[in-house]
Design a protein around this motif. Sequence first.
Motif, short mmCIF file in Angstrom:
data_model
loop_
_atom_site.label_atom_id
_atom_site.label_comp_id
_atom_site.label_asym_id
_atom_site.label_seq_id
_atom_site.Cartn_x
_atom_site.Cartn_y
_atom_site.Cartn_z
N GLU A 123 13.59 19.08 21.31
CA GLU A 123 13.05 18.83 22.65
C GLU A 123 11.94 19.80 23.02
O GLU A 123 11.22 19.58 23.99
CB GLU A 123 14.18 18.91 23.70
CG GLU A 123 14.80 20.28 23.88
CD GLU A 123 16.01 20.51 22.99
OE1 GLU A 123 16.94 21.22 23.43
OE2 GLU A 123 16.03 19.98 21.86
N VAL A 124 11.78 20.88 22.25
CA VAL A 124 10.67 21.81 22.49
C VAL A 124 9.40 21.19 21.93
O VAL A 124 9.26 21.01 20.72
CB VAL A 124 10.94 23.19 21.86
CG1 VAL A 124 9.74 24.11 22.07
CG2 VAL A 124 12.20 23.82 22.46
N ARG A 125 8.46 20.89 22.82
CA ARG A 125 7.27 20.14 22.42
C ARG A 125 5.99 20.97 22.46
O ARG A 125 4.92 20.48 22.07
CB ARG A 125 7.11 18.92 23.33
CG ARG A 125 8.30 17.98 23.32
CD ARG A 125 8.46 17.29 21.98
NE ARG A 125 7.30 16.48 21.68
CZ ARG A 125 7.13 15.24 22.14
NH1 ARG A 125 8.05 14.69 22.92
NH2 ARG A 125 6.06 14.55 21.82
N GLY A 126 6.08 22.21 22.94
CA GLY A 126 4.90 23.06 22.98
C GLY A 126 5.32 24.52 23.01
O GLY A 126 6.42 24.85 23.46
N PHE A 127 4.45 25.39 22.52
CA PHE A 127 4.78 26.81 22.53
C PHE A 127 3.55 27.67 22.81
O PHE A 127 2.42 27.28 22.53
CB PHE A 127 5.43 27.24 21.20
CG PHE A 127 4.50 27.22 20.01
CD1 PHE A 127 3.70 28.32 19.71
CD2 PHE A 127 4.45 26.13 19.16
CE1 PHE A 127 2.86 28.32 18.61
CE2 PHE A 127 3.60 26.11 18.06
CZ PHE A 127 2.80 27.21 17.79
N ALA A 147 6.02 21.55 16.27
CA ALA A 147 5.34 21.36 17.55
C ALA A 147 3.99 22.05 17.53
O ALA A 147 3.78 23.03 16.82
CB ALA A 147 6.19 21.91 18.70
N SER A 148 3.08 21.53 18.34
CA SER A 148 1.77 22.16 18.51
C SER A 148 1.86 23.28 19.53
O SER A 148 2.73 23.28 20.41
CB SER A 148 0.75 21.12 18.98
OG SER A 148 0.59 20.10 18.02
N GLY A 149 0.96 24.24 19.41
CA GLY A 149 1.00 25.35 20.35
C GLY A 149 -0.18 26.28 20.23
O GLY A 149 -1.13 26.03 19.47
N LEU A 150 -0.10 27.35 20.98
CA LEU A 150 -1.17 28.35 21.08
C LEU A 150 -0.66 29.69 20.55
O LEU A 150 0.42 30.15 20.93
CB LEU A 150 -1.59 28.50 22.54
CG LEU A 150 -2.52 29.68 22.88
CD1 LEU A 150 -3.91 29.47 22.27
CD2 LEU A 150 -2.63 29.85 24.40
N ILE A 151 -1.45 30.32 19.70
CA ILE A 151 -1.19 31.68 19.22
C ILE A 151 -2.34 32.56 19.69
O ILE A 151 -3.52 32.25 19.44
CB ILE A 151 -1.07 31.71 17.69
CG1 ILE A 151 0.17 30.90 17.24
CG2 ILE A 151 -0.99 33.15 17.19
CD1 ILE A 151 0.32 30.79 15.73
N VAL A 152 -2.00 33.65 20.38
CA VAL A 152 -3.02 34.57 20.90
C VAL A 152 -2.79 35.95 20.31
O VAL A 152 -1.66 36.45 20.29
CB VAL A 152 -2.99 34.65 22.44
CG1 VAL A 152 -4.21 35.43 22.94
CG2 VAL A 152 -2.95 33.27 23.07
N GLN A 153 -3.87 36.58 19.87
CA GLN A 153 -3.79 37.88 19.23
C GLN A 153 -4.89 38.80 19.76
O GLN A 153 -6.03 38.37 19.95
CB GLN A 153 -3.96 37.70 17.71
CG GLN A 153 -4.00 38.98 16.91
CD GLN A 153 -2.66 39.70 16.92
OE1 GLN A 153 -1.62 39.08 17.12
NE2 GLN A 153 -2.69 41.00 16.70
N THR A 179 -1.15 20.62 15.95
CA THR A 179 -2.42 21.32 16.17
C THR A 179 -2.11 22.73 16.63
O THR A 179 -1.39 22.93 17.61
CB THR A 179 -3.26 20.60 17.23
OG1 THR A 179 -3.52 19.26 16.79
CG2 THR A 179 -4.59 21.31 17.44
N ILE A 180 -2.66 23.71 15.92
CA ILE A 180 -2.47 25.11 16.27
C ILE A 180 -3.78 25.66 16.82
O ILE A 180 -4.79 25.70 16.12
CB ILE A 180 -2.02 25.95 15.06
CG1 ILE A 180 -0.71 25.40 14.47
CG2 ILE A 180 -1.86 27.42 15.45
CD1 ILE A 180 0.46 25.41 15.43
#
Length: 218
Positions: A123-127, A147-153, A179-180
Amino acid sequence: MPEVIFPGPEGRLEGRFTPAPRPRAPAAVILHAHPQAGGTMNNRMVQLLHKDFVRRGFATLRFNFRGVGRSQGTFDNGIGELSDAAAALDWMQQIHPEAEVTWVAGVSFGAWIGMQLLMRRPEVRGFLSISPPANMYDFSFLAPCPASGLIVQGLADEVVTPSAVQKLVDKLRTQKHITIEHKEIPGANHFFENEMDELFKVIDDYLDFRLDPDCPIR
């Protein structure tokens, strides 16, 4: 946002929960940084993430992992903390069972836990994964990432090497059907202490895109 106490695998867990303003609103769980390095649900970034999701109409929960604050238990090197995160998601689903979409946001150690959680919970669809400790923990469980999500560094991160995060991103981007998005912020340290505005500009731009009804990513 009211204080909540809910059952965890090793006793009660302490959290802060903001109910959804409408039925079927999305839900978000926010996971804090390493408990043995001062991470709690009251860290500035965690609080700002909570407020951001609330502003967007999410049912939003942040909580203390076992052994932090009023949460019972002792640190368990990530194994028990993953169980804590699953218990938090279970509790929120009981309170807000009509959520059509669930997101998980994690900071540092919490990002590692969050990405394990999304592997176990369809059920987790975004991160949102902020400063994921890719040079400190094994992320090979993301095979494939569901799931697709955003990684910030931050490029001045003194804990996690940007090259390790880039390697993780490159691996995830070889997978189909997700999509990452990867953003690097110059001058930012591990917790974006002096670049918090820039961090949340990146986060808000991404959430604006993903939450748009016409977004091609689902």
